[in-house]
Design a protein around this motif. Structure first.
Motif, mmCIF file in Angstrom:
data_model
loop_
_atom_site.group_PDB
_atom_site.id
_atom_site.type_symbol
_atom_site.label_atom_id
_atom_site.label_comp_id
_atom_site.label_asym_id
_atom_site.label_seq_id
_atom_site.Cartn_x
_atom_site.Cartn_y
_atom_site.Cartn_z
ATOM 1 N N ASP A 222 0.753 -1.346 -0.137
ATOM 2 C CA ASP A 222 0.274 0.297 -0.515
ATOM 3 C C ASP A 222 0.930 1.287 0.362
ATOM 4 O O ASP A 222 0.752 2.343 -0.519
ATOM 5 C CB ASP A 222 -0.863 0.831 1.226
ATOM 6 C CG ASP A 222 -2.501 -1.065 0.920
ATOM 7 O OD1 ASP A 222 -2.511 -1.612 0.039
ATOM 8 O OD2 ASP A 222 -2.924 -1.363 2.433
ATOM 9 N N ALA A 223 1.884 1.203 1.017
ATOM 10 C CA ALA A 223 3.165 2.478 0.520
ATOM 11 C C ALA A 223 3.642 2.284 -0.509
ATOM 12 O O ALA A 223 3.755 3.813 -0.938
ATOM 13 C CB ALA A 223 4.055 2.260 2.147
ATOM 14 N N GLY A 224 3.815 1.454 -1.375
ATOM 15 C CA GLY A 224 4.213 1.544 -2.519
ATOM 16 C C GLY A 224 3.126 2.073 -3.586
ATOM 17 O O GLY A 224 3.589 2.382 -4.418
ATOM 18 N N ALA A 225 1.960 1.393 -3.316
ATOM 19 C CA ALA A 225 1.161 1.673 -4.112
ATOM 20 C C ALA A 225 0.757 3.707 -4.025
ATOM 21 O O ALA A 225 0.463 4.534 -5.359
ATOM 22 C CB ALA A 225 -0.182 1.184 -3.938
ATOM 23 N N ASP A 226 1.103 3.856 -2.804
ATOM 24 C CA ASP A 226 0.526 5.715 -2.503
ATOM 25 C C ASP A 226 1.671 6.426 -3.419
ATOM 26 O O ASP A 226 1.631 7.411 -4.004
ATOM 27 C CB ASP A 226 1.041 6.333 -1.646
ATOM 28 C CG ASP A 226 -0.547 5.203 -0.346
ATOM 29 O OD1 ASP A 226 -1.542 5.286 -0.914
ATOM 30 O OD2 ASP A 226 -0.005 5.384 0.857
ATOM 31 N N ILE A 227 3.505 5.800 -3.478
ATOM 32 C CA ILE A 227 4.179 7.013 -4.113
ATOM 33 C C ILE A 227 4.077 7.044 -5.599
ATOM 34 O O ILE A 227 3.990 7.502 -6.149
ATOM 35 C CB ILE A 227 5.398 6.102 -3.493
ATOM 36 C CG1 ILE A 227 5.819 6.215 -2.028
ATOM 37 C CG2 ILE A 227 6.591 6.160 -4.609
ATOM 38 C CD1 ILE A 227 7.299 5.529 -1.889
ATOM 39 N N ALA A 228 3.508 5.510 -6.326
ATOM 40 C CA ALA A 228 3.258 4.839 -7.702
ATOM 41 C C ALA A 228 2.359 6.079 -8.246
ATOM 42 O O ALA A 228 2.520 6.622 -8.967
ATOM 43 C CB ALA A 228 3.174 3.835 -8.044
ATOM 44 N N TYR A 229 1.162 5.921 -6.993
ATOM 45 C CA TYR A 229 0.492 6.905 -7.937
ATOM 46 C C TYR A 229 0.162 8.453 -7.637
ATOM 47 O O TYR A 229 -0.104 9.287 -8.046
ATOM 48 C CB TYR A 229 -1.417 6.546 -6.617
ATOM 49 C CG TYR A 229 -2.095 7.722 -7.311
ATOM 50 C CD1 TYR A 229 -2.740 7.357 -8.540
ATOM 51 C CD2 TYR A 229 -3.282 8.346 -6.075
ATOM 52 C CE1 TYR A 229 -3.803 7.421 -9.245
ATOM 53 C CE2 TYR A 229 -3.938 8.846 -6.577
ATOM 54 C CZ TYR A 229 -4.631 9.395 -7.954
ATOM 55 O OH TYR A 229 -6.455 9.469 -8.008
ATOM 56 N N GLU A 230 1.065 9.090 -6.862
ATOM 57 C CA GLU A 230 1.590 10.331 -6.476
ATOM 58 C C GLU A 230 2.516 10.665 -7.059
ATOM 59 O O GLU A 230 2.581 11.839 -8.308
ATOM 60 C CB GLU A 230 2.575 10.604 -5.072
ATOM 61 C CG GLU A 230 3.326 12.077 -4.700
ATOM 62 C CD GLU A 230 3.939 12.330 -3.958
ATOM 63 O OE1 GLU A 230 4.485 13.126 -3.797
ATOM 64 O OE2 GLU A 230 4.525 11.274 -3.408
ATOM 65 N N LYS A 231 3.425 9.880 -7.886
ATOM 66 C CA LYS A 231 4.783 10.342 -8.816
ATOM 67 C C LYS A 231 4.379 10.092 -10.246
ATOM 68 O O LYS A 231 4.751 10.782 -11.504
ATOM 69 C CB LYS A 231 6.125 9.735 -8.518
ATOM 70 C CG LYS A 231 6.622 9.808 -6.819
ATOM 71 C CD LYS A 231 7.237 11.220 -7.126
ATOM 72 C CE LYS A 231 8.104 11.922 -5.646
ATOM 73 N NZ LYS A 231 8.591 13.033 -6.138
ATOM 74 N N TRP A 232 4.079 9.149 -10.594
ATOM 75 C CA TRP A 232 3.024 8.616 -11.909
ATOM 76 C C TRP A 232 2.340 8.367 -12.038
ATOM 77 O O TRP A 232 1.520 7.186 -12.816
ATOM 78 C CB TRP A 232 4.412 7.065 -11.929
ATOM 79 C CG TRP A 232 5.771 7.667 -12.214
ATOM 80 C CD1 TRP A 232 6.498 7.009 -11.144
ATOM 81 C CD2 TRP A 232 6.714 7.777 -13.397
ATOM 82 N NE1 TRP A 232 7.310 8.127 -11.590
ATOM 83 C CE2 TRP A 232 7.602 7.812 -13.615
ATOM 84 C CE3 TRP A 232 5.722 7.401 -14.924
ATOM 85 C CZ2 TRP A 232 8.378 8.237 -13.959
ATOM 86 C CZ3 TRP A 232 6.641 7.986 -15.443
ATOM 87 C CH2 TRP A 232 8.355 8.019 -15.379
#
Length: 317
Positions: A222-232
């Motif tokens: 989930d934390a990785g998905a948050d980063i991916a959604y913010e950046k890409w």
């Protein structure tokens, strides 16, 4: 299968890209991809250094081979200039350089106000551009008057002993057919076995096929998905929009309709080595010879440690 690391010029400063290259080599990656952008896709990514300066610096900090993934040698920069840049890069990297090329995106190529050509015209321009570059790499003065490009009294003096290979990007049938016909290899970002077969059966034979995917290393998925959604968030923008939208703000507008789950599905999120191995296997089953993983966000050292300790040893058993 060779496993490499994908340097995202859209997201990191030149110094960070060099640090990642050093870290990738130390972790056991076997090659580097690097993107060539004038703009990031969205402002949240925040960077876009000039790729040819970065490649020169890469040649001095690590010994890994480097592929541009990919350069568009048709509109923003004339193919005669790309030919010189690629030749110098091949000399600096002592032959460990591959020029990956594609038809580009309006995001990067429209900056002089030129009309953005249709897909068929862009493919025609790319074919002529590759012809121009190869002619220049053969040495001697070149005169070329084609449909799209003119070269007059041009000679590249600093050349490698062997011209750099040209790998051609293809995300659809027409581009894949062009790659099979003129490319020294094939580049994609999709684990699409049909396109790999089309490349090989259309004339590509056993030439190298490269692909890449994105990851977002974090403490959990989930934390990785948050980063991916913010950046890409642009990873979920569908169809041909990625080729025709002209600026980061337009991608941000299009991405308003993209959900976090859509972006999550395009990434490997979190720190589970099994998820990375499963993604790599998808590309292996599709027939690719090389796959390159990019990290988004601040935790790239964590991804290097994961690959050094868990992923690469399992792949090499």
């Amino acid at each position: 299968m060779r496993i490499g690391y994908f340097l995202s010029s859209e997201e990191y400063t030149p110094d960070e890209l060099l640090a990642q290259a050093r870290g990738a080599e130390k972790a056991g990656f076997e090659g580097l991809w690097i993107s060539d952008h004038y703009h990031p896709w969205v402002d949240a990514q925040g960077e876009s250094p000039f790729v040819w300066s970065t490649i020169g610096a890469l040649s001095q900090v690590c010994s890994l081979p480097v592929t541009t993934a990919v350069t568009c040698p048709t509109v923003r920069i004339h193919p005669a200039v790309i030919a010189q840049a690629a030749a110098t890069s091949a000399v600096l990297l002592d032959g460990r350089f591959v020029l990956g090329v594609g038809t580009g995106e309006a995001l990067n190529e429209h900056i002089f106000g030129d009309a953005w050509p249709s897909a068929d015209v862009r493919l025609e321009m790319l074919e002529e551009a590759v012809e121009v570059m190869r002619e220049l790499w053969r040495g001697g003065f070149v005169e070329h008057r084609g449909r799209h490009y003119t070269v007059e009294n041009a000679r590249i003096y600093t050349r490698p002993e062997t011209p750099p290979p040209v790998y051609v990007s293809g995300f659809g049938p027409k581009a894949t057919d062009l790659a099979a016909r003129i490319g020294d290899g094939y580049v994609s970002t999709m684990p699409d076995g049909d396109l790999v077969r089309r490349f090989r059966e259309g004339g590509g034979g056993d030439k190298p096929c490269q692909a890449g995917f994105k990851a977002a290393f974090a403490a959990d998925e989930d934390a990785g998905a948050d980063i991916a959604y913010e950046k890409w968030p642009n990873a979920g923008v569908p169809g041909e929009l990625s080729q025709v939208l002209p600026s980061p703000r337009h991608f941000e507008q299009a991405a308003q309709n993209v959900t976090k789950d859509q972006v999550r599905s395009a990434f490997v999120c979190g720190n589970d080595p099994k998820a990375h191995l499963e993604m790599i296997d998808r590309y292996a089953q599709a027939g690719f010879d090389e796959v390159y993983v990019a990290n988004t966000g601040p935790h790239w050292q964590g991804l290097f440690d994961l690959y050094a300790d868990e992923v690469l040893p399992r792949l090499r058993r």
